[in-house]
Design a protein around this motif. Structure first.
Motif, PDB file in Angstrom:
ATOM      1  N   ILE A  22      47.985  33.488  35.648  1.00  0.00           N
ATOM      2  CA  ILE A  22      48.891  34.637  35.608  1.00  0.00           C
ATOM      3  C   ILE A  22      48.570  35.525  34.413  1.00  0.00           C
ATOM      4  N   LEU A  23      48.317  34.909  33.260  1.00  0.00           N
ATOM      5  CA  LEU A  23      47.971  35.696  32.071  1.00  0.00           C
ATOM      6  C   LEU A  23      46.648  36.436  32.256  1.00  0.00           C
ATOM      7  N   SER A  24      45.672  35.809  32.906  1.00  0.00           N
ATOM      8  CA  SER A  24      44.397  36.484  33.125  1.00  0.00           C
ATOM      9  C   SER A  24      44.545  37.649  34.095  1.00  0.00           C
ATOM     10  N   ILE A  25      45.402  37.497  35.101  1.00  0.00           N
ATOM     11  CA  ILE A  25      45.646  38.595  36.038  1.00  0.00           C
ATOM     12  C   ILE A  25      46.331  39.750  35.319  1.00  0.00           C
ATOM     13  N   VAL A  26      47.332  39.446  34.509  1.00  0.00           N
ATOM     14  CA  VAL A  26      48.029  40.493  33.752  1.00  0.00           C
ATOM     15  C   VAL A  26      47.068  41.188  32.807  1.00  0.00           C
ATOM     16  N   GLN A  27      46.221  40.423  32.136  1.00  0.00           N
ATOM     17  CA  GLN A  27      45.249  41.010  31.221  1.00  0.00           C
ATOM     18  C   GLN A  27      44.268  41.913  31.973  1.00  0.00           C
ATOM     19  N   SER A  28      43.823  41.488  33.135  1.00  0.00           N
ATOM     20  CA  SER A  28      42.921  42.312  33.933  1.00  0.00           C
ATOM     21  C   SER A  28      43.594  43.609  34.360  1.00  0.00           C
ATOM     22  N   LEU A  29      44.860  43.523  34.756  1.00  0.00           N
ATOM     23  CA  LEU A  29      45.578  44.735  35.155  1.00  0.00           C
ATOM     24  C   LEU A  29      45.764  45.696  33.983  1.00  0.00           C
ATOM     25  N   VAL A  30      46.050  45.160  32.804  1.00  0.00           N
ATOM     26  CA  VAL A  30      46.205  46.008  31.616  1.00  0.00           C
ATOM     27  C   VAL A  30      44.884  46.687  31.274  1.00  0.00           C
ATOM     28  N   ILE A  31      43.788  45.941  31.317  1.00  0.00           N
ATOM     29  CA  ILE A  31      42.472  46.527  31.025  1.00  0.00           C
ATOM     30  C   ILE A  31      42.133  47.586  32.057  1.00  0.00           C
ATOM     31  N   PHE A  32      42.413  47.319  33.331  1.00  0.00           N
ATOM     32  CA  PHE A  32      42.159  48.298  34.388  1.00  0.00           C
ATOM     33  C   PHE A  32      42.981  49.564  34.159  1.00  0.00           C
ATOM     34  N   ALA A  33      44.243  49.404  33.790  1.00  0.00           N
ATOM     35  CA  ALA A  33      45.097  50.570  33.521  1.00  0.00           C
ATOM     36  C   ALA A  33      44.574  51.365  32.326  1.00  0.00           C
ATOM     37  N   LEU A  34      44.105  50.681  31.289  1.00  0.00           N
ATOM     38  CA  LEU A  34      43.547  51.385  30.128  1.00  0.00           C
ATOM     39  C   LEU A  34      42.281  52.160  30.501  1.00  0.00           C
ATOM     40  N   ILE A  35      41.445  51.561  31.323  1.00  0.00           N
ATOM     41  CA  ILE A  35      40.229  52.255  31.757  1.00  0.00           C
ATOM     42  C   ILE A  35      40.585  53.483  32.576  1.00  0.00           C
ATOM     43  N   ILE A  36      41.547  53.352  33.470  1.00  0.00           N
ATOM     44  CA  ILE A  36      41.984  54.496  34.279  1.00  0.00           C
ATOM     45  C   ILE A  36      42.550  55.597  33.382  1.00  0.00           C
ATOM     46  N   CYS A  37      43.359  55.217  32.399  1.00  0.00           N
ATOM     47  CA  CYS A  37      43.926  56.218  31.486  1.00  0.00           C
ATOM     48  C   CYS A  37      42.838  56.920  30.691  1.00  0.00           C
ATOM     49  N   MET A  38      41.841  56.159  30.220  1.00  0.00           N
ATOM     50  CA  MET A  38      40.740  56.789  29.483  1.00  0.00           C
ATOM     51  C   MET A  38      39.953  57.735  30.380  1.00  0.00           C
ATOM     52  N   PHE A  39      39.735  57.336  31.636  1.00  0.00           N
ATOM     53  CA  PHE A  39      39.026  58.187  32.582  1.00  0.00           C
ATOM     54  C   PHE A  39      39.805  59.470  32.845  1.00  0.00           C
ATOM     55  N   ILE A  40      41.107  59.334  33.015  1.00  0.00           N
ATOM     56  CA  ILE A  40      41.944  60.504  33.281  1.00  0.00           C
ATOM     57  C   ILE A  40      41.909  61.461  32.095  1.00  0.00           C
ATOM     58  N   LYS A  41      41.994  60.923  30.878  1.00  0.00           N
ATOM     59  CA  LYS A  41      41.977  61.795  29.702  1.00  0.00           C
ATOM     60  C   LYS A  41      40.635  62.511  29.553  1.00  0.00           C
ATOM     61  N   GLN A  42      39.544  61.834  29.936  1.00  0.00           N
ATOM     62  CA  GLN A  42      38.219  62.430  29.775  1.00  0.00           C
ATOM     63  C   GLN A  42      37.934  63.522  30.803  1.00  0.00           C
TER      64      GLN A  42
END
Length: 96
Positions: A22-42
């Motif tokens: 469960i922690l690894s899934i949550v961590q993966s989702l957080v990393i994915f959300a951060l990547i999406i946010c960085m992509f959107i800002k760029q």
């Protein structure tokens, strides 16, 4: 009859493994959300451009709302006819 001590141990290990998954899934989702946010800002345009794009797309879909299902239908018929045609030609090649 007392429960087997190994059974209790396996249950605790199983619970810890579930927690780690469960922690690894949550961590993966957080990393994915951060990547999406960085992509959107760029790469995303300004807010005004997005609003104008939304207005244009909305007016397009509103104007052609009766014709859009026919476009999807003809496009899907075209795609599936091409797939069927390619499968027929493949079976003809295999038969020779």
């Amino acid at each position: 009859m007392e429960p087997d001590p190994n059974e209790n141990r396996f249950n605790r290990i199983e619970g810890k493994l579930r927690l780690l998954v469960i922690l690894s899934i949550v961590q993966s989702l957080v990393i994915f959300a951060l990547i999406i946010c960085m992509f959107i800002k760029q790469f995303m345009p300004s807010t005004l451009s997005l609003i104008l794009l939304a207005v244009v797309l909305g007016s397009f879909f509103y104007s052609f709302r009766s014709q859009i299902p026919a476009w999807f239908g003809s496009a899907s018929r075209f795609v599936f006819s091409q797939l069927i045609e390619s499968q027929k030609s493949e079976t003809m090649k295999d038969g020779k």
